[in-house]
Scaffold this active site. Sequence first.
Site, short mmCIF file in Angstrom:
data_model
loop_
_atom_site.label_atom_id
_atom_site.label_comp_id
_atom_site.label_asym_id
_atom_site.label_seq_id
_atom_site.Cartn_x
_atom_site.Cartn_y
_atom_site.Cartn_z
N HIS A 1 63.19 -41.80 25.55
CA HIS A 1 64.03 -42.99 25.78
C HIS A 1 65.45 -42.72 25.27
O HIS A 1 66.43 -43.08 25.92
CB HIS A 1 63.48 -44.20 25.01
N LEU B 1 60.04 -46.74 21.07
CA LEU B 1 60.94 -45.72 21.59
C LEU B 1 60.68 -44.34 20.98
O LEU B 1 60.34 -44.23 19.82
CB LEU B 1 62.40 -46.13 21.32
#
Length: 280
Positions: A37, A33
């Site tokens: 995100h 991530l």
Amino acid sequence: MQVVRTLEELRSIVRGWKREGLSVGFVPTMGALHAGHLSLVDLSTAQCDRTIASIFVNPTQFAPHEDLDSYPRQEQQDHDLLRGRGCDLVFCPEVSVMYPEGEETRVSVPQMGAKLEGPFRPHFFGGVATVVAKLFNQVEPDKAFFGEKDYQQVQVIKRMVIDLCFGIEIVPGPTARAGDGLALSSRNAYLSAVQRAIAPVLFASLHRCAIRMRNGTPPEIALAEAKAAISKAGFENVEYVDAVDPGTLDQITDTLPDYPCRLIAAAWLGKTRLIDNIAL
Ligand code: PAF
């Protein structure tokens, strides 16, 4: 934040929330991530009562020669990041949960999937549509959040949601960028220091192309200039630089329409394939 690996546990928690009348937002990811995100998680927590993220590196969207095995995996760090953003639940299924023994069903969005990325990654959108349809049936969210960096992916999923009658609102989130303009991507981790210095040229060239087109340069000429600039900077293989209709993804070659279209590009820097797009 609850970490859930089985479908039974996921369904029992989500159904409990629904009984309480709470709305559910969903951010599907393949992990590794980054701020892009997390900005989708922020959108979801702002718009929904509960937020679920999924982390699943989906094998069916990788061709045999692609980076499935080397795709970055950092589950503990991802959990910490999601917890820090107020995510309520992360769903981390095993491959056997997503693709049970004997599985064979696939979802395809053949026309939308065949444009732009289609000729270069013919397997890709079938894999994405299949896994996202499964995740939607598992999570049953009210809203699902997808980054606009993968612009064609958003259009493919919107088409699938309409065609398969999912009662889910698809919410696109703006592309998160580094200070020098490079679109954030988990695959940026593959870039060497030299490649990382070249990479922002992709965005800069789209930006310059947009200005040229707005000032009256015919699309064909402005797009060819952008392609040349990207190659000159050191990208080995510029697969496409196109102006497209934002909904249908059909190419615009002569005059610009009077509504915002999309400039979209894919190019290789060494062994890393970068994509980007901007609104025009
Ligand atoms: O954009 C991604 O990370 C993936 O394509 C998705 C939507 C999570 C499906 O595997």
